[in-house]
Design an enzyme around this catalytic site. Structure first.
Site, PDB file in Angstrom:
ATOM      1  N   LYS A   7       0.845  -1.143  -0.090  1.00 29.24           N
ATOM      2  CA  LYS A   7      -0.064  -0.057  -0.072  1.00 29.24           C
ATOM      3  C   LYS A   7       0.853   1.318  -0.011  1.00 29.24           C
ATOM      4  CE  LYS A   7      -4.082  -2.088   0.474  1.00 29.24           C
ATOM      5  NZ  LYS A   7      -5.205  -1.831  -0.527  1.00 29.24           N
ATOM      6  N   ASP A  64      -0.400  -0.340  -4.608  1.00 23.63           N
ATOM      7  CA  ASP A  64      -1.772   0.003  -4.581  1.00 23.63           C
ATOM      8  C   ASP A  64      -2.110   1.536  -3.722  1.00 23.63           C
ATOM      9  OD1 ASP A  64      -4.410   0.048  -4.548  1.00 23.63           O
ATOM     10  OD2 ASP A  64      -4.997  -1.462  -3.178  1.00 23.63           O
ATOM     11  N   ASN A  93      -5.035   3.246  -3.825  1.00 23.80           N
ATOM     12  CA  ASN A  93      -6.471   3.408  -3.137  1.00 23.80           C
ATOM     13  C   ASN A  93      -6.890   4.684  -3.637  1.00 23.80           C
ATOM     14  OD1 ASN A  93      -5.421   1.188  -0.777  1.00 23.80           O
ATOM     15  ND2 ASN A  93      -7.393   0.889  -1.585  1.00 23.80           N
ATOM     16  N   GLU A 104      -1.568   0.672  -8.617  1.00 20.49           N
ATOM     17  CA  GLU A 104      -3.010   0.580  -8.805  1.00 20.49           C
ATOM     18  C   GLU A 104      -3.774   1.413  -8.035  1.00 20.49           C
ATOM     19  OE1 GLU A 104      -3.730  -3.376  -6.654  1.00 20.49           O
ATOM     20  OE2 GLU A 104      -5.898  -2.671  -6.060  1.00 20.49           O
ATOM     21  N   ASP A 164      -8.818  -0.695  -9.986  1.00 23.05           N
ATOM     22  CA  ASP A 164      -9.414  -1.423  -8.574  1.00 23.05           C
ATOM     23  C   ASP A 164     -11.023  -0.697  -8.525  1.00 23.05           C
ATOM     24  OD1 ASP A 164     -10.491  -2.887  -6.726  1.00 23.05           O
ATOM     25  OD2 ASP A 164      -8.625  -2.374  -5.394  1.00 23.05           O
ATOM     26  N   LYS A 207     -13.020  -7.546  -8.507  1.00 23.08           N
ATOM     27  CA  LYS A 207     -13.559  -7.913  -7.219  1.00 23.08           C
ATOM     28  C   LYS A 207     -14.899  -8.548  -7.344  1.00 23.08           C
ATOM     29  CE  LYS A 207     -10.411  -5.506  -4.323  1.00 23.08           C
ATOM     30  NZ  LYS A 207     -10.077  -4.313  -3.634  1.00 23.08           N
TER      31      LYS A 207
END
Ligand code: MG
Length: 384
Positions: free
Chosen positions: A171, A196, A198, A228, A253, A277
């Site tokens: 992350k 990632d 987010n 990501e 994502d 997902k």
């Protein structure tokens, strides 16, 4: 299969340690299970909703309310129109609306109906999907360490590589990016690695000077598989512009909220790697279609989850054997992050998992763990 009733159950689980992301630390994992009872067989579904939700996914209490207030009744309605027979799993997702909450509800209900259908037929999910016996590479996820010590992160990464995980995701967020990526790179050499964010960077930050884009470009020398969700999910145009600017592939994502959205992102050139997902996309079957779209577009994809228990994780392993999933998904044993996994999971061996061969989606939750951990339960009897 004649439907008898549906049970919704919220179980309260703890993480072994808080999991840090750009949006804060996850400390508890409440999980909702859907149990569809039919004559002779029960089917189980796991709801992916996290207690606090995410930027694009509803929080668990909202999904619980939707299930209680009408979700179960929709399945009952479809059953009534079939004289008491449970509808086929392939028809379940379309019973629900296409809002974020509706897709989460659809995914949980579809999994439960699919599990019942597969158990009744004596078939595993992998057999149904054509992935039985596939050797599936497993990746692992590392959160932001509580002390923000890059060296500690590097050591944890080296340990996961030592355990055989084929790909690592870490992350990142503004201010925690180059140092941790460098530390992990130094610790694991050329091992497949991705970061990632987010959605935590800004295309126009701070004053249109693209400071965040330049910062992300500093990750280019590290040879990541992708960065990501670098920018907030809604702006596919900005994501496409960033993708042009970075040598590192841009992965999406949170932007990929539906099959339609996946197709749009691919067409825009905003999605160079896809994290799919099932709980967000509206189920296992929608995810199979999304994976097909990525395969056709030549875009690598991997299966992502929401700190699942062993049931959803088993479904993800079966899905990950499909040809569009060319990157290792997060398929570690949930008991690595949960104090207790009610369903259990056969852990990867040397970074390889094989889809379960037992009939159904995966292991049903252990009744003893359910009793111990149940926070709420609602039962619905089917009436013709
Ligand atoms: Mg992500």
């Amino acid at each position: 299969m004649r439907l008898l009733g549906v049970e919704l159950r919220r179980v309260d689980l703890g993480f072994r340690r808080p999991i840090g992301t750009a949006r804060g630390a996850h400390r508890h994992r409440a999980v909702v299970y859907v149990r569809v009872s039919c004559e002779g067989v029960d089917g189980w579904g796991e709801c992916g909703a996290l207690p606090e939700g995410t930027a694009v996914d509803p929080a668990l209490p909202e999904v619980w309310r939707a299930l209680v207030a009408g979700g179960v009744e929709r399945l009952f309605g479809a059953t009534r129109s079939r004289d008491g027979l449970l509808p086929p799993a392939a028809q379940v997702a379309r019973l629900f609306d296409t809002t974020a909450t509706g897709r989460m509800v659809a995914a949980a209900m579809e999994m439960a109906v699919l599990d019942a259908e597969l158990r009744a037929a004596g078939v595993s999910l992998a057999s149904r999907l054509g992935t039985a016996g596939t050797a599936v590479p497993a990746g692992a996820l590392l959160g932001v360490p509580a002390d923000r010590d890059p060296a500690a992160l590097g050591a944890a990464a080296a340990e996961l590589v030592g355990q055989g995980f084929r790909r690592l995701r870490i992350k990142i967020e503004p201010g925690w990016d180059v140092a941790p990526v460098r530390a992990v790179r130094d610790a694991v050499g050329g091992h497949p690695l991705q970061a990632d964010a987010n959605g935590s960077y800004r295309w126009d930050a701070p004053a249109g000077d693209r400071a965040d884009a330049r910062r992300l470009a500093e990750l280019d020398p590290f040879g990541l598989d992708c960065v990501e969700q670098p920018l907030p999910p809604a702006d596919l145009a900005a994501l496409a512009s960033l993708a042009e600017r970075l040598a590192t592939p841009v992965g999406l994502d949170e932007s990929l909220t539906s099959l339609r959205r996946v197709v749009d992102a691919l067409r825009y050139g905003a999605c160079e790697v896809a994290c799919l997902k099932p709980a967000r996309l509206g189920g296992i079957l929608a995810t199979r279609q999304a994976q097909d779209a990525c395969l056709s577009a030549g875009v690598p994809a991997f299966v992502g989850g929401f700190f699942d228990t062993g049931l959803a994780r088993a479904a993800h392993v079966a899905l990950a054997g499909l040809p569009g999933f060319t990157l290792a998904g997060d398929l570690s044993d949930p008991s690595g992050y949960l104090e207790v996994d009610p369903c259990g999971f056969r852990p990867p061996v040397d970074g390889i998992v094989v889809p379960p061969e037992d009939p159904g989606v995966g292991h049903a939750p252990d009744p003893l763990v359910l009793v111990e951990r149940t926070g709420a339960v609602e039962r619905f009897l089917y009436r013709p």
